[in-house]
Design an enzyme around this catalytic site. Sequence first.
Site, PDB file in Angstrom:
ATOM      1  N   GLY A  28       0.860  -1.187   0.000  1.00 62.10           N
ATOM      2  CA  GLY A  28       0.000   0.000   0.000  1.00 62.10           C
ATOM      3  C   GLY A  28       0.884   1.219   0.000  1.00 62.10           C
ATOM      4  O   GLY A  28       1.825   1.307  -0.777  1.00 62.10           O
ATOM      5  N   GLU A  29       0.616   2.122   0.902  1.00 56.97           N
ATOM      6  CA  GLU A  29       1.411   3.349   0.998  1.00 56.97           C
ATOM      7  C   GLU A  29       1.933   3.441   2.432  1.00 56.97           C
ATOM      8  O   GLU A  29       1.167   3.679   3.364  1.00 56.97           O
ATOM      9  CB  GLU A  29       0.529   4.539   0.614  1.00 56.97           C
ATOM     10  CG  GLU A  29       1.186   5.880   0.744  1.00 56.97           C
ATOM     11  CD  GLU A  29       2.545   5.940   0.074  1.00 56.97           C
ATOM     12  OE1 GLU A  29       2.656   5.574  -1.102  1.00 56.97           O
ATOM     13  OE2 GLU A  29       3.528   6.337   0.739  1.00 56.97           O
ATOM     14  N   SER A  30       3.237   3.238   2.561  1.00 57.08           N
ATOM     15  CA  SER A  30       3.800   3.123   3.912  1.00 57.08           C
ATOM     16  C   SER A  30       3.623   4.404   4.733  1.00 57.08           C
ATOM     17  O   SER A  30       3.406   4.338   5.948  1.00 57.08           O
ATOM     18  CB  SER A  30       5.280   2.752   3.823  1.00 57.08           C
ATOM     19  OG  SER A  30       5.982   3.660   3.004  1.00 57.08           O
TER      20      SER A  30
ATOM     21  N   CYS B 207       6.140  -5.207   0.401  1.00 60.13           N
ATOM     22  CA  CYS B 207       6.280  -3.883  -0.213  1.00 60.13           C
ATOM     23  C   CYS B 207       6.206  -2.751   0.819  1.00 60.13           C
ATOM     24  O   CYS B 207       7.164  -2.558   1.561  1.00 60.13           O
ATOM     25  CB  CYS B 207       5.275  -3.713  -1.350  1.00 60.13           C
ATOM     26  SG  CYS B 207       5.788  -2.449  -2.522  1.00 60.13           S
TER      27      CYS B 207
ATOM     28  N   ARG C 105      12.991   3.610  -0.933  1.00 60.02           N
ATOM     29  CA  ARG C 105      11.614   3.585  -1.451  1.00 60.02           C
ATOM     30  C   ARG C 105      11.629   3.809  -2.960  1.00 60.02           C
ATOM     31  O   ARG C 105      12.502   4.501  -3.478  1.00 60.02           O
ATOM     32  CB  ARG C 105      10.762   4.689  -0.814  1.00 60.02           C
ATOM     33  CG  ARG C 105      10.579   4.535   0.668  1.00 60.02           C
ATOM     34  CD  ARG C 105       9.759   5.686   1.220  1.00 60.02           C
ATOM     35  NE  ARG C 105       8.390   5.632   0.736  1.00 60.02           N
ATOM     36  CZ  ARG C 105       7.574   6.687   0.667  1.00 60.02           C
ATOM     37  NH1 ARG C 105       7.992   7.875   1.009  1.00 60.02           N
ATOM     38  NH2 ARG C 105       6.347   6.541   0.252  1.00 60.02           N
TER      39      ARG C 105
ATOM     40  N   ILE D  17       5.600  -3.150  -7.515  1.00 61.58           N
ATOM     41  CA  ILE D  17       4.802  -1.953  -7.812  1.00 61.58           C
ATOM     42  C   ILE D  17       5.350  -0.798  -6.967  1.00 61.58           C
ATOM     43  O   ILE D  17       5.181  -0.790  -5.747  1.00 61.58           O
ATOM     44  CB  ILE D  17       3.310  -2.183  -7.485  1.00 61.58           C
ATOM     45  CG1 ILE D  17       2.787  -3.415  -8.235  1.00 61.58           C
ATOM     46  CG2 ILE D  17       2.487  -0.937  -7.843  1.00 61.58           C
ATOM     47  CD1 ILE D  17       1.427  -3.895  -7.750  1.00 61.58           C
ATOM     48  N   ARG D  18       6.039   0.104  -7.636  1.00 55.98           N
ATOM     49  CA  ARG D  18       6.705   1.203  -6.906  1.00 55.98           C
ATOM     50  C   ARG D  18       7.392   0.659  -5.650  1.00 55.98           C
ATOM     51  O   ARG D  18       7.200   1.154  -4.536  1.00 55.98           O
ATOM     52  CB  ARG D  18       5.719   2.314  -6.568  1.00 55.98           C
ATOM     53  CG  ARG D  18       5.139   2.987  -7.825  1.00 55.98           C
ATOM     54  CD  ARG D  18       4.168   4.114  -7.526  1.00 55.98           C
ATOM     55  NE  ARG D  18       4.793   5.196  -6.775  1.00 55.98           N
ATOM     56  CZ  ARG D  18       5.643   6.088  -7.291  1.00 55.98           C
ATOM     57  NH1 ARG D  18       5.977   6.021  -8.569  1.00 55.98           N
ATOM     58  NH2 ARG D  18       6.161   7.042  -6.555  1.00 55.98           N
TER      59      ARG D  18
ATOM     60  N   HIS E  27       4.833  -8.480  -4.225  1.00 58.54           N
ATOM     61  CA  HIS E  27       3.474  -8.752  -3.730  1.00 58.54           C
ATOM     62  C   HIS E  27       3.014 -10.167  -4.075  1.00 58.54           C
ATOM     63  O   HIS E  27       2.236 -10.336  -5.020  1.00 58.54           O
ATOM     64  CB  HIS E  27       2.481  -7.799  -4.398  1.00 58.54           C
ATOM     65  CG  HIS E  27       2.650  -6.366  -4.061  1.00 58.54           C
ATOM     66  ND1 HIS E  27       2.032  -5.766  -2.982  1.00 58.54           N
ATOM     67  CD2 HIS E  27       3.354  -5.388  -4.676  1.00 58.54           C
ATOM     68  CE1 HIS E  27       2.343  -4.486  -2.943  1.00 58.54           C
ATOM     69  NE2 HIS E  27       3.141  -4.232  -3.959  1.00 58.54           N
TER      70      HIS E  27
ATOM     71  N   GLU F  27       0.839 -11.750  -2.725  1.00 58.70           N
ATOM     72  CA  GLU F  27      -0.607 -11.813  -2.452  1.00 58.70           C
ATOM     73  C   GLU F  27      -1.458 -11.517  -3.695  1.00 58.70           C
ATOM     74  O   GLU F  27      -2.670 -11.729  -3.667  1.00 58.70           O
ATOM     75  CB  GLU F  27      -0.975 -10.864  -1.293  1.00 58.70           C
ATOM     76  CG  GLU F  27      -0.893  -9.355  -1.587  1.00 58.70           C
ATOM     77  CD  GLU F  27       0.509  -8.756  -1.436  1.00 58.70           C
ATOM     78  OE1 GLU F  27       1.493  -9.510  -1.354  1.00 58.70           O
ATOM     79  OE2 GLU F  27       0.593  -7.504  -1.419  1.00 58.70           O
TER      80      GLU F  27
HETATM   81  N1  GLN Z   1       5.893   3.026  -2.766  1.00 59.95           N
HETATM   82  C1  GLN Z   1       5.052   2.579  -1.692  1.00 59.95           C
HETATM   83  C2  GLN Z   1       5.535   3.138  -0.350  1.00 59.95           C
HETATM   84  O1  GLN Z   1       6.484   3.857  -0.291  1.00 59.95           O
HETATM   85  C3  GLN Z   1       4.986   1.069  -1.608  1.00 59.95           C
HETATM   86  C4  GLN Z   1       4.245   0.522  -2.805  1.00 59.95           C
HETATM   87  C5  GLN Z   1       3.575  -0.770  -2.587  1.00 59.95           C
HETATM   88  O2  GLN Z   1       3.310  -1.229  -1.462  1.00 59.95           O
HETATM   89  N2  GLN Z   1       3.198  -1.384  -3.675  1.00 59.95           N
HETATM   90  O3  GLN Z   1       4.920   2.869   0.626  1.00 59.95           O
END
Ligand code: GLN
Length: 199
Positions: free
Chosen positions: A46-48, A78, A107, A136-137, A176, A178
């Site tokens: 997700g987005e940390s 991630c 990151r 993913i990113r 990921h 999952e």
């Molecule tokens: N770039 C996201 C972060 O810094 C992580 C991306 C992800 O969980 N797919 O949290």
Amino acid sequence: MKVGVLALQGDFREHLTTLEQLGVSGIAVKTAQEINEIDALVLPGGESTTISKLAKAFGLFELISNRIAQGLPTYGSCAGMILLSREILDPASGQETFGGLDILVRRNAFGKQVDSFESDLDFHGIEGKSVRAVFIRAPWVESYGAGVEVLASVLIDGVNHPVAVRQGKVLATSFHPEITGDSRVHKYFLDQFCSDLVK
Ligand code: GLN
């Protein structure tokens, strides 16, 4: 055995589905009481920054951090890896981590041009065909301490970057599992980190 998946933000549902495939009914957790009752924890992708801010806003940050420090088996994918790191190379302002792994993470390490890509990885400890990894990113592990074991890496421009690591009771992947339908990384977590818990 109660496996909690932190459900503040991110792809916690996909982790619950993957656990379900293995016959484990995970619990979406977002209160202190729920977090106190679990035997193992999954931190989703997700987005940390958002996850750590929400954990603070809901008064869960110290609790999660303390439970991990006390040996709660924990797996992060991630954003989850970022949250488990000792330090972030390029944190968002005020971004803090729960800790648990003696790693420095970068990151969005794979660069802005390549926001996401897939690769087949050899994952130490997972037999059979290689593990399809979706990034993913994603972060990678920039450096790590002596207690950290690297389980998988990606070779970029001649340099190996760790993307799956373990230390003590903590496991993390940059990618990921999952979302690929392959439950072997979750099985690895349950077998290696949770087998002493009553099922
Ligand atoms: N770039 C996201 C972060 O810094 C992580 C991306 C992800 O969980 N797919 O949290």
